[in-house]
Scaffold this motif. Structure first.
Motif, PDB file in Angstrom:
ATOM      1  N   GLU A  68       0.952  -1.074  -0.009  1.00  0.00           N
ATOM      2  CA  GLU A  68      -0.041   0.143   0.048  1.00  0.00           C
ATOM      3  C   GLU A  68       0.872   1.126  -0.047  1.00  0.00           C
ATOM      4  OE1 GLU A  68      -2.647  -0.449   3.462  1.00  0.00           O
ATOM      5  OE2 GLU A  68      -3.905  -1.791   2.049  1.00  0.00           O
ATOM      6  N   ALA A  83      -2.719  13.021   9.679  1.00  0.00           N
ATOM      7  CA  ALA A  83      -4.127  12.588   9.954  1.00  0.00           C
ATOM      8  C   ALA A  83      -3.875  10.951  10.311  1.00  0.00           C
ATOM      9  CB  ALA A  83      -5.263  12.698   8.871  1.00  0.00           C
ATOM     10  N   GLY A  84      -4.858  10.273  10.916  1.00  0.00           N
ATOM     11  CA  GLY A  84      -4.815   8.982  11.156  1.00  0.00           C
ATOM     12  C   GLY A  84      -3.472   8.465  11.806  1.00  0.00           C
ATOM     13  N   SER A  85      -3.022   7.438  11.206  1.00  0.00           N
ATOM     14  CA  SER A  85      -1.891   7.002  11.901  1.00  0.00           C
ATOM     15  C   SER A  85      -0.716   7.749  11.903  1.00  0.00           C
ATOM     16  CB  SER A  85      -1.585   5.297  11.114  1.00  0.00           C
ATOM     17  OG  SER A  85      -1.187   5.509  10.015  1.00  0.00           O
ATOM     18  N   ARG A 119     -15.507   5.045  10.213  1.00  0.00           N
ATOM     19  CA  ARG A 119     -14.534   4.593  11.246  1.00  0.00           C
ATOM     20  C   ARG A 119     -14.805   5.257  12.595  1.00  0.00           C
ATOM     21  NH1 ARG A 119     -10.556   6.329   7.147  1.00  0.00           N
ATOM     22  NH2 ARG A 119      -9.694   4.360   5.840  1.00  0.00           N
ATOM     23  N   ARG A 171       0.588  11.568   1.938  1.00  0.00           N
ATOM     24  CA  ARG A 171       0.157  12.643   2.795  1.00  0.00           C
ATOM     25  C   ARG A 171       0.660  13.798   2.640  1.00  0.00           C
ATOM     26  NH1 ARG A 171      -1.552   9.291   7.309  1.00  0.00           N
ATOM     27  NH2 ARG A 171      -0.648   7.206   7.370  1.00  0.00           N
ATOM     28  N   ASP A 226      -4.883  13.004   2.633  1.00  0.00           N
ATOM     29  CA  ASP A 226      -3.782  11.721   2.352  1.00  0.00           C
ATOM     30  C   ASP A 226      -4.576  10.803   1.713  1.00  0.00           C
ATOM     31  OD1 ASP A 226      -5.590  10.249   4.059  1.00  0.00           O
ATOM     32  OD2 ASP A 226      -4.269  10.648   5.631  1.00  0.00           O
ATOM     33  N   PHE A 227      -4.013   9.783   0.959  1.00  0.00           N
ATOM     34  CA  PHE A 227      -4.660   8.511   0.102  1.00  0.00           C
ATOM     35  C   PHE A 227      -3.914   7.527  -0.014  1.00  0.00           C
ATOM     36  CE2 PHE A 227      -2.357   9.401  -3.528  1.00  0.00           C
ATOM     37  CZ  PHE A 227      -1.733  10.750  -3.574  1.00  0.00           C
ATOM     38  N   LYS A 228      -4.259   6.378  -0.322  1.00  0.00           N
ATOM     39  CA  LYS A 228      -3.615   5.117  -0.476  1.00  0.00           C
ATOM     40  C   LYS A 228      -3.672   4.719  -1.881  1.00  0.00           C
ATOM     41  CE  LYS A 228      -5.481   1.495  -0.193  1.00  0.00           C
ATOM     42  NZ  LYS A 228      -5.910   0.272  -1.031  1.00  0.00           N
ATOM     43  N   VAL A 278       1.042   5.114   0.733  1.00  0.00           N
ATOM     44  CA  VAL A 278       0.258   6.091   1.068  1.00  0.00           C
ATOM     45  C   VAL A 278       0.865   7.400   0.813  1.00  0.00           C
ATOM     46  CG1 VAL A 278      -0.630   7.015   3.250  1.00  0.00           C
ATOM     47  CG2 VAL A 278      -0.838   4.846   2.810  1.00  0.00           C
ATOM     48  N   ASP A 283     -13.130   5.716  -0.011  1.00  0.00           N
ATOM     49  CA  ASP A 283     -12.875   4.410   0.939  1.00  0.00           C
ATOM     50  C   ASP A 283     -11.215   4.786   1.240  1.00  0.00           C
ATOM     51  OD1 ASP A 283     -15.155   3.643   1.219  1.00  0.00           O
ATOM     52  OD2 ASP A 283     -14.670   1.619   0.719  1.00  0.00           O
ATOM     53  N   THR A 284     -10.668   5.085   0.280  1.00  0.00           N
ATOM     54  CA  THR A 284      -8.930   5.296   0.146  1.00  0.00           C
ATOM     55  C   THR A 284      -8.296   6.549   0.194  1.00  0.00           C
ATOM     56  OG1 THR A 284      -9.059   5.298  -2.457  1.00  0.00           O
ATOM     57  CG2 THR A 284      -9.000   3.000  -1.149  1.00  0.00           C
ATOM     58  N   CYS A 285      -9.201   7.446   0.292  1.00  0.00           N
ATOM     59  CA  CYS A 285      -8.387   9.050   0.367  1.00  0.00           C
ATOM     60  C   CYS A 285      -9.278   9.854   1.671  1.00  0.00           C
ATOM     61  CB  CYS A 285      -9.169   9.843  -0.810  1.00  0.00           C
ATOM     62  SG  CYS A 285      -8.725   9.304  -2.328  1.00  0.00           S
ATOM     63  N   ARG A 286      -8.559  10.550   2.172  1.00  0.00           N
ATOM     64  CA  ARG A 286      -9.197  11.407   3.095  1.00  0.00           C
ATOM     65  C   ARG A 286      -9.370  12.824   2.639  1.00  0.00           C
ATOM     66  NH1 ARG A 286      -5.858   8.979   7.420  1.00  0.00           N
ATOM     67  NH2 ARG A 286      -7.346   7.886   8.861  1.00  0.00           N
ATOM     68  N   TYR A 328       3.251   0.426   3.092  1.00  0.00           N
ATOM     69  CA  TYR A 328       2.830  -0.607   4.127  1.00  0.00           C
ATOM     70  C   TYR A 328       2.655  -1.932   3.288  1.00  0.00           C
ATOM     71  CZ  TYR A 328       1.287   3.244   7.139  1.00  0.00           C
ATOM     72  OH  TYR A 328       1.428   4.426   7.582  1.00  0.00           O
TER      73      TYR A 328
HETATM   74  N1  UDP Z   1      -5.787   3.576   3.746  1.00  0.00           N
HETATM   75  C1  UDP Z   1      -6.442   2.521   2.830  1.00  0.00           C
HETATM   76  N2  UDP Z   1      -6.493   1.183   3.192  1.00  0.00           N
HETATM   77  C2  UDP Z   1      -5.753   0.796   4.243  1.00  0.00           C
HETATM   78  C3  UDP Z   1      -5.215   1.650   5.040  1.00  0.00           C
HETATM   79  C4  UDP Z   1      -5.290   3.167   4.826  1.00  0.00           C
HETATM   80  O1  UDP Z   1      -7.110   3.098   1.935  1.00  0.00           O
HETATM   81  O2  UDP Z   1      -5.822  -0.239   4.373  1.00  0.00           O
HETATM   82  C5  UDP Z   1      -5.924   4.946   3.381  1.00  0.00           C
HETATM   83  C6  UDP Z   1      -6.720   5.847   4.471  1.00  0.00           C
HETATM   84  O3  UDP Z   1      -8.113   5.726   3.981  1.00  0.00           O
HETATM   85  C7  UDP Z   1      -5.977   7.063   4.517  1.00  0.00           C
HETATM   86  C8  UDP Z   1      -4.646   6.685   4.276  1.00  0.00           C
HETATM   87  O4  UDP Z   1      -4.590   5.386   3.559  1.00  0.00           O
HETATM   88  O5  UDP Z   1      -6.602   8.007   3.199  1.00  0.00           O
HETATM   89  C9  UDP Z   1      -3.652   6.948   5.490  1.00  0.00           C
HETATM   90  O6  UDP Z   1      -4.298   6.071   6.458  1.00  0.00           O
HETATM   91  P1  UDP Z   1      -3.774   5.692   8.019  1.00  0.00           P
HETATM   92  O7  UDP Z   1      -2.404   5.144   7.422  1.00  0.00           O
HETATM   93  O8  UDP Z   1      -3.634   7.223   8.504  1.00  0.00           O
HETATM   94  O9  UDP Z   1      -4.551   4.694   8.465  1.00  0.00           O
HETATM   95  P2  UDP Z   1      -5.875   4.603   9.172  1.00  0.00           P
HETATM   96  O10 UDP Z   1      -5.916   5.802  10.046  1.00  0.00           O
HETATM   97  O11 UDP Z   1      -6.952   5.048   8.041  1.00  0.00           O
HETATM   98  O12 UDP Z   1      -5.932   3.299   9.640  1.00  0.00           O
END
Ligand code: UDP
Length: 237
Positions: free
Chosen positions: A90, A98-100, A217, A94, A175-177, A92, A198-201, A121
């Motif tokens: 994956e 945000a998020g992780s 979430r 950013r 951010d996005f994946k 990502v 689903d895959t972008c913020r 990832y």
């Molecule tokens: N994301 C995704 N699939 C995953 C993990 C993350 O599409 O399995 C996207 C998520 O929607 C965000 C970006 O990747 O836009 C960064 O996600 P983050 O690592 O912050 O993890 P999260 O907080 O979503 O668990």
């Protein structure tokens, strides 16, 4: 086009073989999952909305010179794509903490990053999708350094194109994946999978209102309603 065997069923999509060599059908499901499958729901309309939004974003990226697997939308929930051997990675990108990331480096959510950060990832549910650096990727023999350079270049290009596109709708791409793979035919590295809320913020540029899967979430709002609003804001172009 005749559709046959289901080759793969994931959390949000099913992939089917077709009678065309190297063309697959992707069906977007209404299922929503978060936290590695711990939270689940069936949300009516989600599949249709993600299919439509992803089709538009992938077509836009193609127009702007980012090759990807999208061929065409074939129904409300389905799109035809090129067969691609997807790497278990994956990618990502950013722009804002945000998020992780916010947790990992101790930033408040919403802090603008000095420059985009790219992270990798490992797509492995059993391991909990851990963060990888380039040495880990080499150790796992996933790909070579030139391919990683090409992936980073494409990921940053996607970031520029989509950030500008969303900003024209008064939306910030936080951010996005992305996922990448090699085509079955020519072995060309291309972008694959979906690009959707689903895959972008995505945050409203004035109010920071969330227009993405974080509403599910974090139990903030009704996901199909929010995705419908987002699609409406994207308009015709
Ligand atoms: N994301 C995704 N699939 C995953 C993990 C993350 O599409 O399995 C996207 C998520 O929607 C965000 C970006 O990747 O836009 C960064 O996600 P983050 O690592 O912050 O993890 P999260 O907080 O979503 O668990």
């Amino acid at each position: 086009m005749t559709v046959s065997t289901c080759l793969y069923e994931g959390k949000a999509k099913r992939i089917y073989q077709t009678d065309q060599v190297n063309e697959l059908l992707v069906e977007y499901k209404d299922d929503a999952t978060a936290f590695n499958g711990e939270k689940q729901a069936v949300l009516s309309g989600k599949g249709r909305l993600n299919n439509e939004i992803s089709a538009r974003l992938l077509a836009k990226l193609q127009e702007d010179g980012v090759p990807n697997h999208f061929i065409r939308k074939v129904s409300d929930r389905e799109q035809l794509v090129q067969a691609v051997k997807i790497m278990p990675l994956e990618v990502v990108v950013r722009n804002v903490a945000a998020g992780s990331l916010a947790g990992r480096i101790g930033y408040e959510e919403g802090v603008k990053l000095k420059q985009p950060i790219i992270e990798f990832y490992y797509k492995d549910d059993d391991l909990g999708d851990p963060l990888l650096n380039r040495d880990h990727i080499t150790e796992l023999a996933m790909t070579d350094s030139e391919t990683l350079d090409a992936i980073e270049e494409q990921a940053l290009k996607v970031n520029t194109i989509l950030s500008n596109y969303f900003l024209s709708k008064n939306i910030r791409l936080i951010d996005f994946k992305l996922e990448f793979g090699h085509t079955e035919t020519a072995g060309q590295l291309i972008l694959a999978d979906e690009v959707s809320p689903d895959t972008c913020r995505l945050w409203d540029a004035n109010t920071n209102e969330k227009l993405d899967k974080d509403v599910f979430r974090r139990d903030l709002a009704d996901l199909p309603e929010v995705y419908e609003q987002l699609l409406h804001r994207l308009g015709d172009a």
